[in-house]
Structures are given as structure tokens and as C-alpha cells.
Motif scaffolding. Sequence first.
Motif, PDB file in Angstrom:
ATOM      1  N   VAL A 176       0.793   6.233  -5.112  1.00 29.02           N
ATOM      2  CA  VAL A 176       2.130   6.738  -4.789  1.00 29.02           C
ATOM      3  C   VAL A 176       2.863   5.779  -3.856  1.00 29.02           C
ATOM      4  N   GLU A 177       2.172   5.292  -2.818  1.00 30.62           N
ATOM      5  CA  GLU A 177       2.828   4.476  -1.805  1.00 30.62           C
ATOM      6  C   GLU A 177       3.180   3.082  -2.307  1.00 30.62           C
ATOM      7  N   GLU A 178       2.342   2.501  -3.160  1.00 29.94           N
ATOM      8  CA  GLU A 178       2.550   1.107  -3.546  1.00 29.94           C
ATOM      9  C   GLU A 178       3.099   0.936  -4.958  1.00 29.94           C
ATOM     10  N   LEU A 179       2.775   1.848  -5.872  1.00 28.03           N
ATOM     11  CA  LEU A 179       3.294   1.743  -7.239  1.00 28.03           C
ATOM     12  C   LEU A 179       4.491   2.654  -7.475  1.00 28.03           C
ATOM     13  N   GLY A 180       4.673   3.656  -6.627  1.00 29.12           N
ATOM     14  CA  GLY A 180       5.829   4.528  -6.752  1.00 29.12           C
ATOM     15  C   GLY A 180       5.467   5.917  -7.248  1.00 29.12           C
ATOM     16  N   GLU A 181       6.363   6.855  -6.993  1.00 28.27           N
ATOM     17  CA  GLU A 181       6.095   8.252  -7.337  1.00 28.27           C
ATOM     18  C   GLU A 181       6.028   8.497  -8.836  1.00 28.27           C
ATOM     19  N   ARG A 182       6.641   7.619  -9.621  1.00 25.93           N
ATOM     20  CA  ARG A 182       6.612   7.815 -11.074  1.00 25.93           C
ATOM     21  C   ARG A 182       5.326   7.303 -11.715  1.00 25.93           C
TER      22      ARG A 182
END
Length: 226
Positions: free
Chosen positions: A126-132
Motif C-alpha cells: 500500500v505504502e510503496e506501490l499505491g492503494e490500487r
Amino acid sequence: MRPPSPPRPLAFPTLDSLAAYLRPRLPGPALASWGSAPGTKNLLNLFLELSCGDCTLLPAASSPPALVVRAVHVATVRIRNRRGALLVETRQLLSDGTLRRRAARPLSEKMRPGETPEAAAARAVVEELGERARVRILGAAPEPRVEERESVSYPGLPARYVLHAVDAELVEGVPEEGEFDTEEAGEGEGHDGGGAAITVKRHYWSWVDDEEARGEAAPAAVAGAQ
């Protein structure tokens, strides 16, 4: 005979107390280089890591008593796409404008106290690749691997990395081939009234085959040992 107790982590109530402890225990110019040499972090970064439990400082049991070791538990997330390629980070853009090269390393995240490798892996996504981004966590290796070397972020400070490998499969949310970049969502802007912590702003990723990943990692291991 009872085995010796492990050393207790050191605690520092203020930034000044941390600086006072480290200064006589590091090589002369080391502390001054933190945050000024390209790709390094500063003393406030280390203080914040210690405060939130991302790492600990321990007296170095096998070294002269003047030395100290930064101990970090890290979840390394080996994400693969449908053809089996491995997602690796190649560079990071830091808040001071430095573009720090990474040696084809998988997504990695410092573990928090009481956190499992799988939970740290999910947080890292979530933090590094994103919430999607969506990945399927397959499980963690039964035993961690330990590496000891000088910290890249904090030159002159020996580090012990306890690496917990976690395997995962990409489901959706990021490109499945080629290179791409993402914005960091997990690092806040720490301040102490006299300066700011250096944070990661963007991550740069690439899908590589296992042989390519091993070829990139070998020079990094040599460099880290110097």
C-alpha cells in the motif's frame, strides 16, 4: 550454564542524547556526513526510526565496546507477475532531490514491533506501490536470513539486517511489464524544530527475470562489504 542474555536496546529521549551517544562511537567524519553525502539520511531519520520501533541500537557484542549496531527486521516481498518475473526497485527519489540507485532489490519494508512479515508485506504494498495495487500474499519463509554490513543510509554505523522473505503474486493495480514509478505514501515529514528528516518521494520499479536480478545483486553485495 545459562546462555548470556541478549543486549538490551538503547533508548534516547532526545535527538541531542542520541547524537551525544553516537559521536564517540563512530568514525570521525561519519556523523557529519549523514544527510549531506548523497543518498544518506540524517540523524533525525535515525531518531524517528528508533522512536517508532523501526529499528533498535544495540551494543556490539563481538566488537570493541565503543561500537554500536543498528538492528533492523525487514520484510522483503518477492512479487511475481503471471510469467514469473520478479518486481524490483531500481531507484528512489529522496526529498532532498537525490536519486538513489538500488541494486535490483525486491519491495522491502522495515517491520514494526509485533508485526508479522506478512502484515509488513501488505503494508509495504500500500505504502510503496499505491492503494490500487493488489497482491496475493503466499506466505513467509520459515527462517529469516541475517546480513551484517555498514548501513548505506548511515555511513560508519554497522547494521544487522534480519531479512524475512515473503512471496506474493501480483493481482492488479500496477503495470505487469517494463518499468514504472510510484509515489511513496508511508513516510511523513518528520521535524525537530531545527531540520527535517529525509524521506523517499518516489519509487522506480522494473520487472526482471531471476538471472538478471542475481546479476544486479552481486556487485551490490561486494560494495556493501567494503
